[in-house]
Write a protein that holds these residues in place. Structure first.
Motif, PDB file in Angstrom:
ATOM      1  N   VAL A 351       0.831  -1.369  -0.037  1.00 47.03           N
ATOM      2  CA  VAL A 351      -0.085  -0.153   0.023  1.00 47.03           C
ATOM      3  C   VAL A 351       0.886   1.329  -0.011  1.00 47.03           C
ATOM      4  CG1 VAL A 351      -2.047  -0.975   0.947  1.00 47.03           C
ATOM      5  CG2 VAL A 351      -0.072  -0.155   2.512  1.00 47.03           C
ATOM      6  N   LYS A 352       0.150   2.397  -0.315  1.00 44.54           N
ATOM      7  CA  LYS A 352       1.114   3.753  -0.441  1.00 44.54           C
ATOM      8  C   LYS A 352       0.311   4.657   0.455  1.00 44.54           C
ATOM      9  CE  LYS A 352       3.262   6.567  -3.941  1.00 44.54           C
ATOM     10  NZ  LYS A 352       3.160   6.729  -5.174  1.00 44.54           N
ATOM     11  N   GLY A 353       0.715   5.028   1.591  1.00 47.81           N
ATOM     12  CA  GLY A 353       0.083   6.161   2.460  1.00 47.81           C
ATOM     13  C   GLY A 353       0.159   5.478   3.838  1.00 47.81           C
ATOM     14  N   ARG A 354       0.668   6.381   4.709  1.00 47.79           N
ATOM     15  CA  ARG A 354       0.838   5.488   6.194  1.00 47.79           C
ATOM     16  C   ARG A 354       0.390   6.641   6.973  1.00 47.79           C
ATOM     17  NH1 ARG A 354       3.810   1.956   8.815  1.00 47.79           N
ATOM     18  NH2 ARG A 354       5.378   1.256   7.484  1.00 47.79           N
ATOM     19  N   VAL A 355      -0.222   6.594   8.071  1.00 49.47           N
ATOM     20  CA  VAL A 355      -0.672   7.453   9.165  1.00 49.47           C
ATOM     21  C   VAL A 355       0.619   7.801  10.094  1.00 49.47           C
ATOM     22  CG1 VAL A 355      -2.079   7.909  11.126  1.00 49.47           C
ATOM     23  CG2 VAL A 355      -2.947   6.778   9.152  1.00 49.47           C
ATOM     24  N   ARG A 356       0.945   8.982  10.237  1.00 44.32           N
ATOM     25  CA  ARG A 356       2.165   9.186  10.837  1.00 44.32           C
ATOM     26  C   ARG A 356       1.745   9.780  12.291  1.00 44.32           C
ATOM     27  NH1 ARG A 356       7.062  10.057   8.260  1.00 44.32           N
ATOM     28  NH2 ARG A 356       7.908  10.043  10.349  1.00 44.32           N
ATOM     29  N   ARG A 357       0.836  10.828  12.319  1.00 43.72           N
ATOM     30  CA  ARG A 357       0.748  11.194  13.675  1.00 43.72           C
ATOM     31  C   ARG A 357      -0.938  11.655  13.531  1.00 43.72           C
ATOM     32  NH1 ARG A 357       1.648  17.301  14.652  1.00 43.72           N
ATOM     33  NH2 ARG A 357       2.086  17.285  17.166  1.00 43.72           N
ATOM     34  N   VAL A 358      -1.300  11.434  14.926  1.00 46.71           N
ATOM     35  CA  VAL A 358      -2.879  11.817  15.113  1.00 46.71           C
ATOM     36  C   VAL A 358      -2.854  12.724  16.453  1.00 46.71           C
ATOM     37  CG1 VAL A 358      -4.910  11.025  16.044  1.00 46.71           C
ATOM     38  CG2 VAL A 358      -3.437   9.600  14.236  1.00 46.71           C
ATOM     39  N   VAL A 359      -3.373  13.918  16.174  1.00 52.30           N
ATOM     40  CA  VAL A 359      -3.756  14.914  17.219  1.00 52.30           C
ATOM     41  C   VAL A 359      -5.173  14.844  17.543  1.00 52.30           C
ATOM     42  CG1 VAL A 359      -3.583  17.338  17.968  1.00 52.30           C
ATOM     43  CG2 VAL A 359      -1.908  16.445  16.468  1.00 52.30           C
ATOM     44  N   LEU A 360      -5.442  14.557  19.006  1.00 50.52           N
ATOM     45  CA  LEU A 360      -6.718  14.493  19.250  1.00 50.52           C
ATOM     46  C   LEU A 360      -7.264  15.449  20.386  1.00 50.52           C
ATOM     47  CD1 LEU A 360      -9.808  13.211  19.641  1.00 50.52           C
ATOM     48  CD2 LEU A 360      -8.930  11.384  20.719  1.00 50.52           C
ATOM     49  N   ARG A 363      -3.995  16.974  21.855  1.00 49.42           N
ATOM     50  CA  ARG A 363      -2.923  15.895  22.409  1.00 49.42           C
ATOM     51  C   ARG A 363      -2.511  15.342  21.569  1.00 49.42           C
ATOM     52  NH1 ARG A 363      -3.344  13.011  28.067  1.00 49.42           N
ATOM     53  NH2 ARG A 363      -1.625  11.820  26.963  1.00 49.42           N
ATOM     54  N   GLU A 364      -1.134  15.034  21.250  1.00 49.55           N
ATOM     55  CA  GLU A 364      -0.745  13.849  20.188  1.00 49.55           C
ATOM     56  C   GLU A 364      -0.964  12.737  20.785  1.00 49.55           C
ATOM     57  OE1 GLU A 364       3.799  13.588  19.899  1.00 49.55           O
ATOM     58  OE2 GLU A 364       3.463  14.264  17.909  1.00 49.55           O
ATOM     59  N   ALA A 365      -1.920  12.020  20.236  1.00 48.32           N
ATOM     60  CA  ALA A 365      -2.449  10.616  20.505  1.00 48.32           C
ATOM     61  C   ALA A 365      -1.491   9.486  20.071  1.00 48.32           C
ATOM     62  CB  ALA A 365      -3.802  10.672  20.355  1.00 48.32           C
ATOM     63  N   TYR A 366      -0.883   9.571  18.748  1.00 52.35           N
ATOM     64  CA  TYR A 366      -0.542   8.648  18.373  1.00 52.35           C
ATOM     65  C   TYR A 366       0.579   9.351  17.265  1.00 52.35           C
ATOM     66  CZ  TYR A 366       0.636   4.844  14.330  1.00 52.35           C
ATOM     67  OH  TYR A 366       1.344   4.257  13.734  1.00 52.35           O
ATOM     68  N   ARG A 367       1.920   8.660  17.329  1.00 50.89           N
ATOM     69  CA  ARG A 367       3.038   9.113  16.522  1.00 50.89           C
ATOM     70  C   ARG A 367       4.021   7.921  16.081  1.00 50.89           C
ATOM     71  NH1 ARG A 367       5.535  14.530  16.554  1.00 50.89           N
ATOM     72  NH2 ARG A 367       6.666  14.547  14.718  1.00 50.89           N
ATOM     73  N   GLY A 369       3.892   4.620  15.001  1.00 47.59           N
ATOM     74  CA  GLY A 369       3.875   3.337  15.828  1.00 47.59           C
ATOM     75  C   GLY A 369       3.576   3.286  17.281  1.00 47.59           C
ATOM     76  N   LYS A 370       3.335   4.549  17.740  1.00 49.26           N
ATOM     77  CA  LYS A 370       3.307   4.534  19.483  1.00 49.26           C
ATOM     78  C   LYS A 370       1.784   5.169  19.501  1.00 49.26           C
ATOM     79  CE  LYS A 370       7.721   4.087  21.046  1.00 49.26           C
ATOM     80  NZ  LYS A 370       8.307   3.890  19.766  1.00 49.26           N
ATOM     81  N   ILE A 371       1.254   4.661  20.634  1.00 43.95           N
ATOM     82  CA  ILE A 371       0.093   5.367  21.091  1.00 43.95           C
ATOM     83  C   ILE A 371       0.509   6.099  22.335  1.00 43.95           C
ATOM     84  CG2 ILE A 371      -2.175   5.011  22.213  1.00 43.95           C
ATOM     85  CD1 ILE A 371      -2.260   3.980  19.413  1.00 43.95           C
ATOM     86  N   LEU A 372       0.097   7.393  22.423  1.00 44.07           N
ATOM     87  CA  LEU A 372       0.506   8.560  23.456  1.00 44.07           C
ATOM     88  C   LEU A 372      -0.309   8.930  24.271  1.00 44.07           C
ATOM     89  CD1 LEU A 372       2.940  10.335  20.923  1.00 44.07           C
ATOM     90  CD2 LEU A 372       3.607   8.696  22.245  1.00 44.07           C
TER      91      LEU A 372
END
Ligand code: DOR
Ligand code: ZN
Length: 383
Positions: A351-360, A363-367, A369-372
């Protein structure tokens, strides 16, 4: 880096209460964040099913302690809970009616049992139906007669998308969702390397299409190792059906995962339960299709954010977004996923397209490969 609003998944099974060896509110909402979802709507076919105040509170208590992304919980329509479900509606995602064969106990065969729900459930929220083919047609007729919005879960057939299109043209209040597995897999393709040489390739002895499979075969379980991994409801369909969904993308209101985790051991058993995990694969699959010019980024935003928010009357999530490396190429691997079920029908897909960061909510909730965020950070959006 592509910045998108947090995705909303209107259809997930988080298995708590009752089957936390498959998933729970913690692992399921971690998988959601890793997949770019900041809000999920959880289905009621748990053990016990969620159908009254007591069971509703059991689910909400677990969610409050463990959810890492925002959420709402569905109520299930049972044979005699129309009044109580209606009284809880403001606190629920929506009402779910199971009108066809599926996993769990909630099923309403007799149409007289549909009536009180259509009469009583508040019109501010949709009734979501698991209804395939002819029962879907009946559900659309109910929608017209009672003049109330129904949302049809996981459509998979050409006849379904064409009928929904016609119903919309008549002004009937119907919306629908489609799952990636019905857009990217057919019944004659192996979802696991065990059957074919790779993924997306035809198995040596193709599985029968759903029309060819007998009910008794399904009820008895398909047995042979690997074949249970094909089991999902609605079943995977034919290429003609898949083509019809792609050709009528504008009729589809939402993308939904129907994230339905069962362990690999269960899937490979004599009696494999139906269902695929999907939270961590929806966005990369859709972004890959975007690169192939089969859809646009606006389609993704419309069907994974704007439409679900409108259909389910969900609040905005302030200071919430996801960052996606749209050009990252990689192979899907179950071993890298947060879902507890331990497998994916898309194992090995490039596949082409990867989630790098989630801000919820700021707060940074994911970066990477890590749940924060901790369990309990997720909020019930119906409180
Ligand atoms: O394949 C499915 N699995 N379809 C459903 O309708 C239910 C789901 C589950 O809960 O496992
Ligand atoms: Zn489902």
């Amino acid at each position: 880096m592509l910045k998108l609003p947090g995705l909303i998944d209107p259809h997930v099974h988080l298995r708590e209460p009752g089957a936390t060896h498959k998933e729970d509110w913690d692992t399921g909402t971690s998988a959601a964040l890793a997949g770019g979802f900041t809000m999920v709507l959880a289905m009621p076919n748990t053990q016990p099913p969620i159908f009254d105040s007591e069971t509703f509170n059991i689910a909400l208590t677990a969610a409050k302690q463990k959810a890492r992304c925002d959420y709402a919980q569905y109520l299930g329509a049972g044979p005699d809970n129309a009044e109580i479900a209606a009284s809880l509606a403001d606190r629920a995602a929506a009402l779910k009616m199971y009108l066809d064969m599926t996993f769990g106990e909630l099923r309403l065969d007799d149409m007289t049992l549909w009536l009180p729900h259509f009469e009583k459930y508040p019109k501010a929220y949709p009734i979501v139906v698991h209804a395939e083919s002819r029962s879907m047609t009946a559900a659309i007729l109910f929608s017209a007669i009672y003049d109330r919005h129904i949302h049809i879960a996981h459509i998979s057939l050409k006849e379904e998308i064409l009928l929904i299109k016609a119903a919309k043209e008549k002004g009937i209040k119907v919306t629908c969702e489609v799952c990636p597995h019905h857009l990217f897999l057919t019944a004659t393709e192996s979802p696991s390397p065990i059957l074919g040489e790779g993924l997306g390739v035809r198995a040596e002895s193709p599985s029968p299409t759903r029309a060819e499979r007998s009910t008794s075969e399904v009820e008895a379980g398909r047995g042979a190792r690997g074949e249970g991994r094909l089991e999902v409801r609605p079943r995977l369909a034919t290429q003609k059906d898949v083509d019809a969904l792609w050709e009528n993308l504008d009729v589809i209101d939402c993308f939904a995962t129907d994230h339905a985790p069962h362990t690999l051991q269960e899937k490979d058993s004599e009696n494999p339960p139906p269902g695929f995990p999907g939270l961590e694969t929806l966005l990369p699959l859709l972004l890959t299709a975007m690169h192939e010019k089969r859809l646009t980024i606006d389609d993704i935003i419309q069907k994974s954010v704007i439409n679900p928010r409108k259909i389910f009357n969900l609040p905005d999530q302030p200071e919430t977004w996801i960052e996606v490396d749209e050009n990252a190429e990689y192979e899907i691997k179950a071993a890298e996923q947060f879902t507890r079920c331990g497998w994916t029908p898309f194992e090995g897909w490039k596949v082409k397209g990867r989630v790098r960061r989630v801000v919820l909510r700021g707060r940074e909730a994911y970066r990477d490969g890590k749940i924060l965020v901790e369990p309990g950070y997720g909020r019930n959006v119906r409180v």
